[in-house]
Structures are given as C-alpha cells and as structure tokens.
Write an enzyme that holds these catalytic residues in place. Structure first.
Site, short mmCIF file in Angstrom:
data_model
loop_
_atom_site.label_atom_id
_atom_site.label_comp_id
_atom_site.label_asym_id
_atom_site.label_seq_id
_atom_site.Cartn_x
_atom_site.Cartn_y
_atom_site.Cartn_z
N ASN A 214 0.85 -1.20 0.00
CA ASN A 214 0.00 0.00 0.00
C ASN A 214 0.88 1.24 0.00
O ASN A 214 2.11 1.14 0.04
CB ASN A 214 -0.98 -0.03 1.17
CG ASN A 214 -0.26 -0.08 2.50
OD1 ASN A 214 0.46 0.84 2.87
ND2 ASN A 214 -0.42 -1.19 3.21
N PHE B 144 -5.78 4.57 13.95
CA PHE B 144 -5.83 5.53 12.85
C PHE B 144 -6.94 5.12 11.89
O PHE B 144 -7.21 3.93 11.73
CB PHE B 144 -4.49 5.56 12.10
CG PHE B 144 -3.54 6.57 12.64
CD1 PHE B 144 -2.93 6.38 13.88
CD2 PHE B 144 -3.26 7.74 11.94
CE1 PHE B 144 -2.08 7.32 14.40
CE2 PHE B 144 -2.40 8.69 12.46
CZ PHE B 144 -1.81 8.49 13.69
N LYS C 271 -14.95 2.62 13.88
CA LYS C 271 -13.73 1.87 14.22
C LYS C 271 -13.35 2.09 15.69
O LYS C 271 -12.91 1.17 16.37
CB LYS C 271 -12.57 2.30 13.31
CG LYS C 271 -12.76 1.83 11.88
CD LYS C 271 -11.73 2.38 10.92
CE LYS C 271 -12.13 2.03 9.49
NZ LYS C 271 -11.26 2.62 8.48
#
Ligand code: CTP
Length: 400
Positions: A210, A323, A337
């Site tokens: 990524n 994050f 989250k």
C-alpha cells in the site's frame, strides 16, 4: 516558556561545554532560574565564572568548599531542580550515572534527584558507539532518563560522525518540551508504535502493498522517545529512516506484525497503531516466481487478522490509539472503528486531501474521543501532529 522553572545544568568535561553557555543563556531568557554545576574537568574547558555571569547564580564545582550558601550542596541542588540537564554528557558521566557512582558533586547530585533527567551526550563517534556506552545509555533510558541523540557532523577530534552536541536551540526546545509542552512526561512508560505498510507476498518477487510511507508513525515514535518513553517501533515497509533511541522491529506481512505486536502487548502502557495493515493476503503465495502464461491471473485472497481489534478485546490497562485513513464519510467511519476496536481515541484523516495522506510531510487530521468529542486540526507537519498525539497519550496515562 519556562517561567519560574528551576533548571539545573550539569556540565561534564567535553569540548562542547562551551556550547552550553548559550544553552544556559537561552534557558534564562525563556524565564527559567538556571543553576550550573560542573565537574572539575568541565571547569578546564569553560570557566565557572562564565556560567555565573550568564545565569546570575553561583556555580558549583567542588563537593566541599564552594556553594557556601548550601548546607549539603548536592541535596540542596537536587531539591532546587525541576529538571536536571546534563550537557555535554561524557562517556565517563554516562558510565557513572548508569552504575550509581557518585564521586563528585555533579554525579552525587544526579543520584540524589528524582526529577526529570535530560542527558545530551557528546563525544567521539567510536566512544559513542562503544557497546559499553550504548549499554549505559540503555540503562539510563530504562530508568526514565531522556536521552537527546547527538548530531552527526565534524567533531573536535578532527573526525566526522555521530557525537556532536545538538545545537543549543534544540537542547532548549527539548527541555521546554519536557517541562511544559508534554503535560506528563512519559518517563518509565512503554509505548508501542506500529508504522509503515504491510507487504503480502504473491510470489518471491511480487507483493501486495500500500501507499503508506511510514512518516506519520515514525514521527509518533520519535515524539514518544522525545517525551522520555521507552519505545518499540514495529514497522512494515517504509520510505524513511527509523528514529534512534528505540527498539526497532522490522516486519513484512500483517501476520508477522500481529505476532510482533502481541509479543510486546502485555508489557506496554500504550499502543499507537498507525500502520497500514493489509486487510487481505494471498491465500497460497507461490514458492517460485509466477511465469506469464494465460491472459488473466486470479489471486485468491483471505482475510488478515485485525490486529487492533484483537488488542481492543485483550486490553487491560493499556491505552489504545488507532488511525482511520479514509477517502469519504471520514468521521462516521472513524467513529465506528473507535467503538468496534475499543480505542481511547482515533486519529482520522482524509488521505485524498491536499496536504494530507501518503508520502507528504503534512497531515490534516481529527481526533475523535470515546465520549464523542472531536478535535479538528488544521494542516500541520506530521512531526507537530505526532507531538499532539503523544501529549494526549501522556494525559491518558497516569503520571505517577
Ligand atoms: N488495523 C489493524 N489490523 C488490520 C487492519 C487495520 O490493526 N488488519 C488497524 C490500523 O492500524 C488502524 C485501524 O486498524 O489503526 C484502522 O485501520 P483501517 O485500515 O482504516 O480500517 P479497517 O478496520 O481495516 O477498515 P476498512 O479497511 O474497511 O476501512
């Protein structure tokens, strides 16, 4: 500003002692009440009178004799200090401090103090790299001392390398940070930071990766080291050099990152999970390079463990920070989250915004707290954002 803070500077016998005159001057100009103690060797490099003129306070060198105003000089000096800065710190000082040797006024004062100890080592590169010096630094770090990394450049001995005393402005900034910016210094706290992107093998040559550069996480690790914490940085692929003064663990795949994180989890006070962890991995990576044949190639992917979610279910007293790198509905996704992974707060950002996201030195983030409060930050350097995150982690951890 260091208004009314009492700073005790210990100057040991290195050539960089002359630079500490400016450090003393700057700290005084910031509002601090500065006292200086010197070893006899340091007094060979810079006259105590110089420091006396700069600080407006008597300078202590001898265990017996001077410092006439004090009953027991080392105890009085130790009690005076809100923080002790040792600059330059020689290899000899580090060895003595690490082993509790108190054979002069300076080392005796250090051992008589329970206040934050900030140490700026400066010496020849070989002396700094010597395993004995490194082991001594490790011991001191383990006891909560804040070690300022020496700079690299020309050294007084004519060689070039690591060992220069950091610039006076940097030393003063570090002192200020410890006394005012960070509400509760992180000395004796252990912080685990993950950073970079995981790498999921397709075959021995290719992988699924990524765009994470590792910058944000490395800055967080640096900020935690600066705040005096004992830091473990577990990193996937990254484009930047890791900070010094911490334990660095390099991993590749998400499953390896999970193992490395779980191995540390029980011993840490906080985890800041800034790594970009791949959600899927290749089910059966090829043992040999896949040769080009058919027009299409299908890879079967299987779900990776969600490391942070697992930590959220395992956590006892640890502070957990996550994050959320999003491209839309940022706050909603991040809130979800935060709850699902049982976090203390989550740092959310829109990775598509100009000045935020992958590979750039700045970020535009929001911090969402468990209670629902949101702190929106304007565009700032990743280094500044890292300091803010660490200041909040410090607040969450009990300070005593
Ligand atoms: N994370 C993790 N393990 C994973 C995936 C993510 O520990 N397998 C962590 C990240 O380090 C980050 C947080 O969980 O701190 C959120 O990661 P993110 O990729 O934004 O969210 P996901 O939960 O993977 O959800 P989605 O990819 O669907 O947005």
């Amino acid at each position: 500003m260091l208004d009314k803070k009492n700073i005790l500077i210990g100057v040991t016998g290195g050539i960089a002692a002359y630079k500490v005159v400016e450090v003393a001057s700057r700290l005084k100009k910031s509002g601090a009440n500065v006292r200086v103690m010197m070893t006899r060797n340091a007094a060979e490099f810079v006259s105590p009178r110089t420091f006396q003129e700069i600080t407006g306070n008597a300078v202590s060198v001898e265990m017996f004799g001077d410092a006439a105003n004090f009953h027991v000089a080392h105890i009085a000096l130790a009690d005076f200090a809100d923080a002790i800065l040792i600059a330059p710190a020689t290899a000899n000082f580090l060895a003595k401090a690490a082993h509790g040797i108190a054979d002069d006024l300076l080392t005796t004062t250090v051992i008589a103090s329970d206040k934050p100890l900030i140490i700026a080592p400066s010496m020849n590169t070989k002396m700094f790299d010597n395993p004995a010096t490194q082991a001594n630094l490790q011991i001191l770090r383990g006891r909560g001392a804040i070690i300022l990394e020496p700079a690299t450049g020309e050294l007084a001995c004519g060689t070039s390398g690591k060992g220069r005393l950091p610039e006076p402005a940097e030393i003063c900034a570090a002192v200020e940070k410890h006394l005012s910016l960070v509400p509760c210094p992180l000395s004796l706290k252990k912080i685990l930071v993950t950073a970079g992107g995981t790498v999921e093998a397709i075959d021995p040559v290719r992988y699924i990766g990524n765009r994470s550069s590792g910058r944000m996480g490395y800055e967080i690790a640096r900020a935690a080291v600066d705040a005096g914490a004992d830091v473990v940085l577990i990193s996937g692929k990254s484009e930047v050099e890791p900070p010094t003064g911490l334990k660095f663990v390099k991993v590749e795949a998400a499953t390896q990152m999970r193992e490395a994180v779980l191995a540390e989890f029980d011993s840490v006070d906080a985890v800041i999970m800034s790594a970009a962890v791949a959600d899927y991995r290749v089910k059966n990576p090829a043992a040999q390079k896949i040769k080009k044949s058919a027009d299409t190639l299908t890879l079967e992917l299987v779900k990776n463990p969600d490391i942070l979610r697992e930590l959220g279910s395992l956590k006892k007293n640890q502070v957990l920070i996550g994050f959320a790198a999003e491209t839309q509905n940022i706050l909603d996704y991040a809130r979800k989250k935060l709850v699902e992974k049982n976090l203390d707060f989550i740092v959310a950002n829109d990775v598509t915004a100009t000045g935020a996201g992958f590979g750039v030195a700045t970020n535009i983030a929001s911090i969402i707290w468990r209670g629902g409060e949101v702190e929106n930050f304007s565009k700032m350097s990743k280094a500044d954002l890292a300091d803010k995150i660490i200041a909040r982690v410090a607040n969450l951890l009990s300070c005593d």
